[in-house]
Scaffold this active site. Structure first.
Site, PDB file in Angstrom:
ATOM      1  N   CYS A  26       1.176 -58.988   4.359  1.00  0.00           N
ATOM      2  CA  CYS A  26       2.011 -58.897   5.592  1.00  0.00           C
ATOM      3  C   CYS A  26       2.194 -60.036   6.459  1.00  0.00           C
ATOM      4  O   CYS A  26       2.012 -61.095   6.008  1.00  0.00           O
ATOM      5  CB  CYS A  26       1.672 -57.448   6.336  1.00  0.00           C
ATOM      6  SG  CYS A  26       0.063 -57.768   7.099  1.00  0.00           S
ATOM      7  N   HIS A 536     -37.616 -53.890  -1.228  1.00  0.00           N
ATOM      8  CA  HIS A 536     -37.727 -53.779  -2.542  1.00  0.00           C
ATOM      9  C   HIS A 536     -36.795 -52.520  -3.338  1.00  0.00           C
ATOM     10  O   HIS A 536     -37.146 -51.624  -3.290  1.00  0.00           O
ATOM     11  CB  HIS A 536     -39.253 -53.537  -3.230  1.00  0.00           C
ATOM     12  CG  HIS A 536     -39.389 -54.026  -4.650  1.00  0.00           C
ATOM     13  ND1 HIS A 536     -38.684 -53.107  -5.628  1.00  0.00           N
ATOM     14  CD2 HIS A 536     -39.847 -55.098  -5.094  1.00  0.00           C
ATOM     15  CE1 HIS A 536     -39.184 -53.993  -6.874  1.00  0.00           C
ATOM     16  NE2 HIS A 536     -39.811 -55.071  -6.639  1.00  0.00           N
TER      17      HIS A 536
END
Length: 621
Positions: A26, A536
């Protein structure tokens, strides 16, 4: 600016060419439809020179560039990004009805905005011609008027083409169906006094020039009929029989039912706005002026495009949307200028000043995403300024006579039949600019702090007790429940584990990234309280060689609690047959007095998952 390099970096950030199913733009943004949104790295894109921000709204991944957005778009298209055939390959994803509507409207109206904007500005220029001695009776004036009206009169044809692209059907067939609605002979028949019948059924005397809804509904119907025709018609007959069926079926249904329904809906929409204009224009404009920044953030502003187009087609001007948007756009500039004046950091000063000038011209994304949302309080300031400007615009019945992004660059859009309209527009600009500037100045914000002050505040956060917040949304379980003895035994440190529901990773503490493993499955963070955090993600995920993970930080980066530091794909980990349970550990547990975990709760990002108590001074000696 090296636009080719910018395009390459943006393409890398969105996950590569193969992850882009469709690309358009746009006035200020590159608009991507992505195959897999999780592959996009927002942090990486935001670091690209020339990028003001990123927004993933309304079914589109949007990269905010500014007024020169066409240049990187051109480079991306030269690379073959977002080809027409790619859209068909994108898997369908479940979306809410609101998102689907906004996504559809955005996809249909964004491609035709240059034609509508150009026609609108030509109309504004037309209003200036009498000032230069060009009479409205001259043929020159009349021909320019025809040029300005063409895009609006033949709007159904523009929409037919863009809707066909959006609904993935044949644009030429769609254009022909629009041509049926606008055919001079049909218009003449419907304008006569005699009733018009087609196969014995009355044809509603509707006017389709400048209409919006009828052709969108007709092309939507055509997309299904065309697919069915090409699916069931034998290949030997398909070339000529399939288009014939489309014209007969969709053309008939369009004239008799779908077109008239769309015509009634369009008139109903105009009637609603007639009521708003007559009875509630002040409230409507104040709400738009104040909340337009939030509307833009969500991508919902595309939903207003059919309304503004319909207003211009009906009245020849817009008495609500664009006047209120003028106040909102200018207020964005006012807030940015206040930040530029009060900020202590030179980079922030420069960025805010540049964004403010751009917003004055009518392009607000750099100010909105780069300044006002970033520092939050300026956003409130610009909302106050937008509301103040909209109040004046409503009282003076300000009108926009052209379709363009309201700002100083397009100020001619407020020149029209009413003599003082342009004066009211100028006063609206002053009110919105000054009020937003003052409101932002009073509200203040983090931008007023120097980098040294920010670091001092971070250090001041150190306390005897502190919390770790959830880095991932999911359920918190005891470390002992992790099906891996290394973690469950506390060998690597004490903490909790989270069974993730979503794949976004944030920092649980304020501090510094200490380490990002090569395989991206684990991250170390050094907190400001001396804590050493290990995240982890999943178990044995080191074997996946980083495939499910996108980590956007590196060793040495400063982070605050809650900052997004990466993403991961839960589905990919599960597909590999691995556990997604994620331990969150304090590796140097023995340096603290105790840890109180929160067990068995469903948590969102930012919720506390454990409280850490520091040792007393005597214990530290």
């Amino acid at each position: 600016m090296d636009y080719k390099k910018m395009a390459e970096q943006i393409l890398d950030g969105v996950g590569g060419k193969e992850n882009v199913s469709m690309l358009t733009h746009c006035a200020t943004r590159l608009r991507f439809n992505l195959v897999d949104d999780s592959k996009a790295d927002e942090a990486k894109i935001q670091k690209v020179s020339g990028v003001s921000g990123v927004s993933n709204r309304g079914g589109q991944f949007q990269v905010i560039i500014g007024s020169d957005v066409a240049e990187p778009y051109k480079e991306l298209k030269n690379m073959g990004v977002g080809g027409d055939d790619a859209a068909a390959e994108k898997p369908k994803e479940k979306k809410g009805i609101g998102t689907m509507i906004v996504d559809t409207l955005s996809g249909i109206f964004t491609p035709i905005l240059p034609a509508i904007t150009g026609a609108g500005m030509l109309k504004a220029c037309l209003a200036l011609l009498p000032l230069f001695g060009v009479s409205s009776e001259t043929q020159t004036y009349q021909i320019i008027s025809i040029m300005a009206d063409a895009a609006y009169y033949f709007l159904p044809m523009l929409l037919a083409w863009s809707a066909a692209k959006k609904f993935q059907c044949n644009p030429c067939l769609a254009l022909t169906l629009a041509g049926i609605l606008l055919h001079p002979d049909l218009i003449t028949m419907l304008a006569g006094e005699e009733a018009v019948r087609f196969i014995g059924i009355p044809v509603v005397k509707a006017t389709y020039s400048s209409s919006v809804i009828p052709i969108i509904l007709i092309v939507w119907l055509m997309s299904y009929v065309e697919k069915a025709a090409y699916k069931y018609v034998p290949k030997a007959l398909r070339y000529f029989l399939a288009p014939l069926l489309v014209f007969l079926i969709v053309g008939t249904l369009g004239l008799l039912f779908v077109g008239p329904i769309g015509f009634v809906l369009g008139n109903g929409l105009i009637e609603i706005f007639n009521v708003l204009i007559d009875r509630a224009s002040l409230l409507t404009m104040v709400l738009i002026g104040a909340f337009m920044p939030l509307i833009v953030i969500t991508g919902m502003h595309h939903g207003f495009t059919p309304v503004t187009v319909a207003l211009f087609a009906t009245y020849g001007f817009d008495p609500i949307m664009f006047p209120a948007a003028l106040a909102s756009n200018i207020s964005q500039a006012g807030s940015s200028f206040a930040v530029a004046v009060r900020a202590k950091d030179e980079d922030i000063k420069s960025q805010a000043a540049s964004a403010g000038l751009t917003a004055l011209m009518g392009v607000t994304e750099p100010a909105l995403f780069g300044v006002n949302i970033r520092f939050k309080r300026p956003l409130y300031g610009c909302m106050i300024g937008g509301a103040a400007g909209a109040i004046f615009a409503s009282i003076m019945h300000l009108k926009a006579y052209a379709n363009a992004a309201p700002g100083l660059a397009s100020f001619a859009m407020f020149i029209g039949e009413e003599k003082y309209n342009i004066v009211w527009a100028a006063i609206t600009v002053v009110i919105a600019l000054v009020v937003a500037f003052i409101a932002t100045w009073i509200l203040g914000g983090d931008y007023m702090k120097s980098s040294e002050e920010t670091e001092a505040e971070a250090a001041a956060e150190i306390s005897d007790d502190f919390d770790l917040t959830a880095p991932i949304q999911g359920k918190v379980v005891a470390l002992e429940e992790v099906p891996d003895q290394t973690f469950a035994s506390g060998m690597l440190g004490q903490g909790v584990a989270i069974i993730p529901e979503k794949g976004t990773i944030t920092s649980p503490v304020t501090g510094t990234i200490a380490n990002v493993f090569d395989t991206k499955h684990a991250i170390g963070i050094q907190g400001v309280n001396g804590e050493e955090i290990l995240l982890h993600i999943g178990l044995d995920t080191v074997t996946l060689n980083g495939d499910p993970f996108q980590i956007n930080v590196k060793a040495g980066d400063k982070v605050k609690a809650g900052d997004t530091i990466g993403k991961f794909s839960i589905d990919k980990i599960k597909k590999a047959g691995l556990e997604t349970i994620t331990p969150v550990l304090i590796s140097n547990t023995d340096e603290f007095a105790s840890i109180e975990p929160v067990i068995g709760k469903d948590v969102k990002i930012g919720d506390p998952i454990m409280t850490v108590h520091k040792k007393a001074k005597t214990e530290e000696v």
